[in-house]
Structure formats: structure tokens, C-alpha cells
Design an enzyme around this catalytic site. Structure first.
Site, PDB file in Angstrom:
ATOM      1  N   PRO A  25       0.819  -1.217   0.000  1.00  0.00           N
ATOM      2  CA  PRO A  25       0.000   0.000   0.000  1.00  0.00           C
ATOM      3  C   PRO A  25       0.855   1.271   0.000  1.00  0.00           C
ATOM      4  CG  PRO A  25      -0.339  -1.291   2.032  1.00  0.00           C
ATOM      5  CD  PRO A  25       0.581  -2.067   1.166  1.00  0.00           C
ATOM      6  N   ARG A  47      -4.703  -8.152 -20.461  1.00  0.00           N
ATOM      7  CA  ARG A  47      -5.643  -7.768 -21.514  1.00  0.00           C
ATOM      8  C   ARG A  47      -5.053  -6.752 -22.490  1.00  0.00           C
ATOM      9  NH1 ARG A  47      -8.419  -3.485 -20.665  1.00  0.00           N
ATOM     10  NH2 ARG A  47     -10.405  -4.050 -21.618  1.00  0.00           N
ATOM     11  N   ASP A  61     -11.323   1.810 -24.037  1.00  0.00           N
ATOM     12  CA  ASP A  61     -11.655   1.514 -22.640  1.00  0.00           C
ATOM     13  C   ASP A  61     -11.736   2.784 -21.817  1.00  0.00           C
ATOM     14  OD1 ASP A  61     -11.476  -1.224 -22.873  1.00  0.00           O
ATOM     15  OD2 ASP A  61      -9.376  -1.314 -22.272  1.00  0.00           O
ATOM     16  N   GLU A  97       1.466  -6.464   7.208  1.00  0.00           N
ATOM     17  CA  GLU A  97       2.132  -6.021   8.452  1.00  0.00           C
ATOM     18  C   GLU A  97       3.508  -5.479   8.131  1.00  0.00           C
ATOM     19  OE1 GLU A  97       0.782  -9.010   7.971  1.00  0.00           O
ATOM     20  OE2 GLU A  97       0.121  -9.955   9.828  1.00  0.00           O
TER      21      GLU A  97
HETATM   22  N1  ADE Z   1      -0.995  -5.174   0.088  1.00  0.00           N
HETATM   23  C1  ADE Z   1      -1.945  -4.838   0.991  1.00  0.00           C
HETATM   24  N2  ADE Z   1      -2.682  -3.825   0.557  1.00  0.00           N
HETATM   25  C2  ADE Z   1      -2.209  -3.492  -0.677  1.00  0.00           C
HETATM   26  C3  ADE Z   1      -2.550  -2.521  -1.631  1.00  0.00           C
HETATM   27  N3  ADE Z   1      -3.540  -1.653  -1.438  1.00  0.00           N
HETATM   28  N4  ADE Z   1      -1.831  -2.470  -2.770  1.00  0.00           N
HETATM   29  C4  ADE Z   1      -0.815  -3.330  -2.970  1.00  0.00           C
HETATM   30  N5  ADE Z   1      -0.438  -4.264  -2.110  1.00  0.00           N
HETATM   31  C5  ADE Z   1      -1.117  -4.353  -0.961  1.00  0.00           C
END
Ligand code: ADE
Length: 243
Positions: free
Chosen positions: A78, A143, A158, A105
Site C-alpha cells: 500500500p 488484456r 476503454d 504487516e
Molecule cells: N498489500 C496490501 N494492501 C495493498 C494494496 N492496497 N496495494 C498493494 N499491495 C497491498
């Protein structure tokens, strides 16, 4: 989870036709000891577990071997750069990519510093692991590969495609469903009018739902005129709630 998704539908067919090859590797297989431990408590204390660096380094090095040069090694996290159609297009140009699905984590920082060449997030939310993010990347990239969708032109229109706009609305038979009719222009058989309708509705929809997308889009003078007209029509339109 990954193999069942990758074996089905378009991605499965892409692999059968050899447009794509996905090989799954279990990081646990590269962990040492009888228990094949892949995580440990964090230095400095605190909750949660951290993925150990050694099994990840050994997995990537063993899988990529000496042919690693030029292969992006992408950690799904994230904290990475935000995934988008543009990033999918960029990745579709590589012969091979490596995706590392970690646990949220945390992954030992040395993986980011000395192994990963890129970090990607699929959105500002946290999942329990990087598997779904990795599948998301694989799906969006697949794709775009030549031959996968059959009609090569299809991805240009798209939403988030080459135009940078959201796509126009689609209709198919029946012409009249419960009294809701397909717009006349689409059944007129007049190709130019249909194209104009589609472009105008793509502009209208983008303006209404995702005005931020216009920042990255070059509009011709004619298109700017259309957009002004679309905005004006929209403001006068009683049915706009459905947009
Ligand atoms: N791992 C956990 N959440 C994630 C996300 N939003 N993007 C990429 N990997 C992740």
C-alpha cells in the site's frame, strides 16, 4: 487462490495461447528450517510480524537467475506508487516482470532497498496480503498483450484507455426493455453520428463523474466546443440523475 483465477476465462486462454505465462512461487519453499518460517517479530518491539528478507531474496534470485537484468521486481504494497491504466500499459511492454506479494504487516526494509526495483499499490486501502493486488496487475496487463482480446482496437476506447476519458454508455438488444429505449442515434446506422454520440457521452460522463481525468487529457478545439455543449445540455437535462 491465484492458480484458480489465473486458469479461468481470458487469462486462462491467454496462457493456453502462450500470449502469457504466469509462474507462481511460494516464498515458504525458500525458507529454511523444518518449520519454513517466513516471518518474525519486529526489531524494536511492537505488534505484528515482519516478513523475513532471506526467503524473499532467495526466491527472487532463484526464480530470475542470471537473466534478471531489465526485469522489474515489483513489491506489492500500500506504500507503492498508485496502479493505473498507464502503469499497466508500461508493464505490458516488458518481456517479464516479477511480482512479490507480501503481507501487509510489513516486509523487511532491505527487500525494498536492495531487491525491489518498483513498489505498486492498487489503491488507498489495506488488504491482508499482496496476492489480490498482484492478480489485479496481472489481469490489467494481460488484456493489453497482443492477441489476448482478439480485437486489438478494443483497449483504446476503454475507460482510462488512450483517450484518458471514461467510456461512453453501451447498449445491446432488446431495443426496448420495459419501456426503456436505446438512444435513437445508436440504431440510426449512421456511423458518423454514432461516433459523435459516443465521444460526446464519453466527455459528458467523464465531466460528471471524474472531472479530475481532464487534467491529463488533450482536447481539440472542437472537443472543447462539444464539452461546453455537453455541459450546457447536461445542466438543462431533466434526466441527468441517471448519469
Ligand atoms: N498489500 C496490501 N494492501 C495493498 C494494496 N492496497 N496495494 C498493494 N499491495 C497491498
Amino acid at each position: 487462490m491465484a492458480s484458480s483465477y489465473l486458469g479461468s476465462s481470458i487469462i486462462g486462454r491467454a496462457q493456453e495461447s502462450r500470449a502469457l505465462l504466469v509462474v507462481l512461487h511460494n516464498i515458504r519453499d525458500y525458507a529454511k528450517g523444518r518449520h519454513r518460517v517466513t516471518d518474525d517479530t519486529p526489531y524494536g518491539g511492537g505488534g505484528g510480524m515482519v516478513m523475513k528478507p532471506d526467503p524473499i531474496f532467495e526466491a527472487v534470485e532463484s526464480v530470475l537467475g542470471s537473466k534478471r537484468e531489465g526485469t522489474p521486481v515489483i513489491l506489492m504494497t500500500p506504500q507503492g506508487r498508485l496502479f493505473s491504466q498507464a502503469v499497466a500499459r508500461e508493464l505490458s511492454g516488458y518481456k517479464r516482470i516479477a511480482l512479490i506479494a507480501g503481507r501487509y504487516e510489513g516486509v523487511d526494509e532491505r527487500v525494498r532497498q536492495h531487491l525491489a526495483t518498483d513498489e505498486i499499490s492498487i489503491g488507498d486501502y489495506v488488504l491482508t496480503g499482496g496476492e489480490l493486488p498482484a492478480l489485479t496487475v496481472i489481469d490489467a496487463v494481460t488484456r493489453l498483450l497482443p492477441g489476448v482480446l482478439g480485437d486489438d482496437a478494443a483497449t483504446e476506447k476503454d475507460s482510462h484507455g488512450d483517450s484518458g476519458l471514461l467510456e461512453h454508455p453501451h447498449y445491446t438488444r432488446p431495443m426496448n426493455y420495459r419501456g426503456w429505449r436505446v438512444p435513437d442515434t445508436l440504431v440510426s446506422g449512421d456511423h458518423n453520428r454514432v461516433e459523435l454520440w459516443r465521444r460526446q457521452h464519453a466527455l459528458r460522463r467523464t465531466w460528471k463523474r471524474r472531472p479530475d481525468l481532464f487534467d491529463g487529457v488533450h482536447l481539440s478545439d472542437l472537443e472543447k466546443e462539444w464539452l461546453a455543449k455537453v455541459v450546457k445540455e447536461y445542466e438543462a437535462d431533466e434526466t441527468k440523475g441517471s448519469e
